[in-house]
Design a protein around this motif. Structure first.
Motif, PDB file in Angstrom:
ATOM      1  N   LEU A  58     -44.688  77.654  31.843  1.00 29.29           N
ATOM      2  CA  LEU A  58     -43.440  78.126  32.433  1.00 29.29           C
ATOM      3  C   LEU A  58     -43.337  79.646  32.348  1.00 29.29           C
ATOM      4  O   LEU A  58     -42.944  80.312  33.316  1.00 29.29           O
ATOM      5  CB  LEU A  58     -42.255  77.472  31.714  1.00 29.29           C
ATOM      6  CG  LEU A  58     -40.849  77.921  32.171  1.00 29.29           C
ATOM      7  CD1 LEU A  58     -40.649  77.640  33.653  1.00 29.29           C
ATOM      8  CD2 LEU A  58     -39.788  77.223  31.337  1.00 29.29           C
ATOM      9  N   VAL A  59     -43.705  80.207  31.199  1.00 24.07           N
ATOM     10  CA  VAL A  59     -43.680  81.661  31.036  1.00 24.07           C
ATOM     11  C   VAL A  59     -44.634  82.331  32.016  1.00 24.07           C
ATOM     12  O   VAL A  59     -44.307  83.352  32.640  1.00 24.07           O
ATOM     13  CB  VAL A  59     -44.023  82.042  29.586  1.00 24.07           C
ATOM     14  CG1 VAL A  59     -44.269  83.541  29.462  1.00 24.07           C
ATOM     15  CG2 VAL A  59     -42.915  81.607  28.648  1.00 24.07           C
ATOM     16  N   LEU A  60     -45.808  81.746  32.190  1.00 19.24           N
ATOM     17  CA  LEU A  60     -46.784  82.314  33.117  1.00 19.24           C
ATOM     18  C   LEU A  60     -46.273  82.298  34.554  1.00 19.24           C
ATOM     19  O   LEU A  60     -46.456  83.264  35.307  1.00 19.24           O
ATOM     20  CB  LEU A  60     -48.098  81.542  33.012  1.00 19.24           C
ATOM     21  CG  LEU A  60     -49.245  82.042  33.907  1.00 19.24           C
ATOM     22  CD1 LEU A  60     -49.614  83.467  33.545  1.00 19.24           C
ATOM     23  CD2 LEU A  60     -50.459  81.131  33.781  1.00 19.24           C
ATOM     24  N   VAL A  61     -45.610  81.218  34.957  1.00 17.72           N
ATOM     25  CA  VAL A  61     -45.043  81.137  36.305  1.00 17.72           C
ATOM     26  C   VAL A  61     -43.972  82.207  36.507  1.00 17.72           C
ATOM     27  O   VAL A  61     -43.920  82.882  37.546  1.00 17.72           O
ATOM     28  CB  VAL A  61     -44.466  79.726  36.551  1.00 17.72           C
ATOM     29  CG1 VAL A  61     -43.651  79.702  37.848  1.00 17.72           C
ATOM     30  CG2 VAL A  61     -45.581  78.703  36.624  1.00 17.72           C
ATOM     31  N   VAL A  68     -37.583  89.129  31.695  1.00 16.87           N
ATOM     32  CA  VAL A  68     -36.689  89.049  30.544  1.00 16.87           C
ATOM     33  C   VAL A  68     -36.523  87.593  30.106  1.00 16.87           C
ATOM     34  O   VAL A  68     -36.542  87.280  28.904  1.00 16.87           O
ATOM     35  CB  VAL A  68     -35.325  89.684  30.887  1.00 16.87           C
ATOM     36  CG1 VAL A  68     -34.344  89.522  29.728  1.00 16.87           C
ATOM     37  CG2 VAL A  68     -35.488  91.154  31.237  1.00 16.87           C
ATOM     38  N   LEU A  69     -36.382  86.711  31.080  1.00 22.71           N
ATOM     39  CA  LEU A  69     -36.252  85.287  30.771  1.00 22.71           C
ATOM     40  C   LEU A  69     -37.506  84.757  30.079  1.00 22.71           C
ATOM     41  O   LEU A  69     -37.422  83.997  29.104  1.00 22.71           O
ATOM     42  CB  LEU A  69     -35.981  84.507  32.066  1.00 22.71           C
ATOM     43  CG  LEU A  69     -35.896  82.989  31.954  1.00 22.71           C
ATOM     44  CD1 LEU A  69     -34.804  82.573  30.978  1.00 22.71           C
ATOM     45  CD2 LEU A  69     -35.656  82.369  33.332  1.00 22.71           C
ATOM     46  N   ALA A  70     -38.672  85.147  30.569  1.00 23.19           N
ATOM     47  CA  ALA A  70     -39.924  84.689  29.954  1.00 23.19           C
ATOM     48  C   ALA A  70     -40.036  85.178  28.514  1.00 23.19           C
ATOM     49  O   ALA A  70     -40.450  84.420  27.621  1.00 23.19           O
ATOM     50  CB  ALA A  70     -41.112  85.179  30.781  1.00 23.19           C
ATOM     51  N   MET A  71     -39.652  86.417  28.268  1.00 20.38           N
ATOM     52  CA  MET A  71     -39.720  86.954  26.902  1.00 20.38           C
ATOM     53  C   MET A  71     -38.730  86.243  25.985  1.00 20.38           C
ATOM     54  O   MET A  71     -39.027  85.985  24.819  1.00 20.38           O
ATOM     55  CB  MET A  71     -39.451  88.454  26.929  1.00 20.38           C
ATOM     56  CG  MET A  71     -40.501  89.245  27.698  1.00 20.38           C
ATOM     57  SD  MET A  71     -40.116  90.999  27.833  1.00 20.38           S
ATOM     58  CE  MET A  71     -40.225  91.488  26.117  1.00 20.38           C
TER      59      MET A  71
END
Length: 509
Positions: A9-12, A479-482
């Motif tokens: 999910l973070v990669l996407v 920011v969301l991924a972090m």
């Protein structure tokens, strides 16, 4: 949930954000930094004439998809004239009409352009007429020139280039001398080249334009040659045969006819003026994207009403402050009152300068805390006590505003913009911690909240951050991924490493 699911999910999210930002920067040309400027040019055509009686109709060719440039806007200046534009044989025309003109007349057309990559839309290839009916001697000269050029060329582009160089030679042979008068200008050379190329069944046309030079006035059009190789139109310099337009050449119209036509007028004169301008890069890029009908622009913040843009300019910064708080609490270990209260306080600091806002916030909270300790002796219930604290906070805010006004300290007038409910809750939390854990812990958490609020303010309202998030809101996906990654952090906080450093040293010993 498995760890790979979160990483995927973070990669996407990171890939989506990077792709959108890269598209805006590399394709649409959005600047990465605020204050960037783009070079633009204002090109003005001036058509003057004298009416001879009766209704006047004036036609002027105007630019359409000029190679290497994009038109941002255009204006027509013509008092007392009717105006319309139309497209005829692939060429845009401005048509002015008036019934009873009196005295010398002047019509203006002005366009603002800026450079771009690429050559614009592909131009259609016109149907080639029959081979010109050369006179006997002229035909022999043309055939001799074509035979000579054909033996030295490999394709249409080299064929045309060699022909142009042959016509522009300072020592032409007898065949060129027969077709081209001595000291012929650019226009005559282009017309002659087109006539000879027609004998080889090669489509060619005249192009006329102006050089973009800052402050240039009374410019006359410059003539160029374009030949078609079956796929593209190739521009050639009629004096050297070199391919491609110079970087400062702006194509105005295509065709061998005059760029204007007049009915019931005489002494017509067409001239051009050019002025260089520097305009905000973001504004010009936005206009270019709108003209190109980019799908990204349909969902851009620039398409929203201005008052809505101003709201989101602040709201989009909140996730930056929230991410900072998550890092400071979960990784560093700074304690604050509430999870996101410091972000709300930092929003209030925006209305004042940081130092004045921090001082006023500290003063109001300290005074409110004194009132809260007094209320403790009255044994009030929780809700009425909070209501009293809110009322006292409002009165304190009013008092600070009045005192600052009397002291001609304008910054103090912005204290009314502080979130009074948040301050009331902060005062209540400080008092509870004071009673349950002592004054040291209450002061520690109060200082932590203030420090985090100041850091959030510095991170959120830095000019580059403010600009980048507004222009590239997809950056919030990063920011969301972090935040998702920090949500799985279970290691030691930095404050815990300091707290247990003596125990760690003893265990090693």
């Amino acid at each position: 949930m498995r760890r790979w699911h979160l990483l995927a999910l973070v990669l996407v999210l990171l890939t989506s954000a990077a792709s959108l930002i890269a598209y805006k920067v590399r394709v649409l040309g959005y600047p990465l930094a605020p204050g960037a400027e783009i070079e633009g040019w204002i090109v003005e055509a001036r058509l003057s004439f004298t009416p001879t009686g009766g209704a006047v109709k004036a036609e002027l060719a105007i630019p359409s998809e000029p190679p290497g440039y994009v038109q941002l806007d255009e204006n027509f200046v013509s008092r007392g004239y009717g105006l319309q534009t139309e497209e005829r044989d692939g060429q845009r025309l401005a048509l002015w009409t008036t019934r009873r003109p009196a005295g010398p007349q002047t019509l203006y057309y002005r366009t603002t352009v800026t450079g771009r990559d690429g050559q614009g839309e592909a131009q259609p290839v016109p149907a080639l007429d029959e081979v010109p009916a050369y006179q006997e001697v002229e035909g022999e000269a043309v055939q001799a020139i074509l035979d000579e050029v054909r033996g030295k060329s490999a394709d249409i582009a080299t064929f045309s280039s060699i022909l142009v160089r042959l016509l522009a030679s300072p020592a032409p042979d007898e065949n060129v001398q027969l077709l081209l008068p001595p000291n012929a200008g650019r226009e005559q050379r282009v017309r002659t080249a087109i006539r000879i190329l027609a004998g080889a069944r090669i489509p060619a046309r005249m192009v006329q334009g102006v050089r973009l030079a800052d402050g240039a006035r009374n410019l006359r059009p410059e003539h160029w040659l374009e030949v078609n190789n079956g796929d593209d139109w190739i521009p050639l310099d009629p004096t050297s045969g070199a391919r491609g337009y110079p970087a400062d050449f702006f194509v105005w119209w295509r065709g061998a006819d005059a760029p204007y036509a007049l009915d019931n007028a005489r002494n017509a004169e067409l001239s051009f003026s050019v002025v260089r301008t520097l305009e905000p890069a973001l504004e010009m890029v936005t206009r270019q994207a709108q003209l190109a009908d980019s799908a990204v622009m349909a969902y851009s913040l620039s398409a929203l009403p201005v008052h809505v843009q101003n709201v989101y300019r602040t709201l989009l910064l909140v996730p930056i402050g929230i991410l900072l708080i998550v890092f400071l609490r979960n990784v560093v270990g700074i304690q604050t009152f509430g999870t996101f209260m410091p972000v709300l306080i930092s929003l209030a600091f925006r209305e004042t300068d940081l130092l004045s806002g921090a001082i006023m916030f500290t003063v109001i909270v300290a005074l409110g805390l004194l009132v809260r300790f007094y209320l403790e002796h009255l044994k009030l219930l929780l809700v009425p006590r909070l209501a009293v604290v809110v009322i006292v906070v409002i009165l304190l805010m009013l008092l600070v505003s009045m005192l600052s006004y009397r002291m001609q300290f304008d910054v103090g007038l912005s204290v009314a913009l502080f979130p009074m409910v948040i301050m009331a809750m902060t005062i209540e939390r400080i008092s509870i911690v004071w009673e349950e854990h002592g004054p040291a812990e209450a002061i520690r958490q109060s200082m932590g909240s203030l420090v985090v609020a100041i850091l959030s303010y510095l991170a959120m309202f830095h000019p580059r951050v403010d600009y980048f998030v507004f222009v590239f809101p997809e950056a919030l996906l990063i920011v969301l991924a972090m935040a998702l990654l920090l949500g799985r952090y279970t290691g030691y906080r930095l404050s815990e490493l300091l707290r247990f450093r003596d125990f760690n040293a003893a265990s090693r010993a």
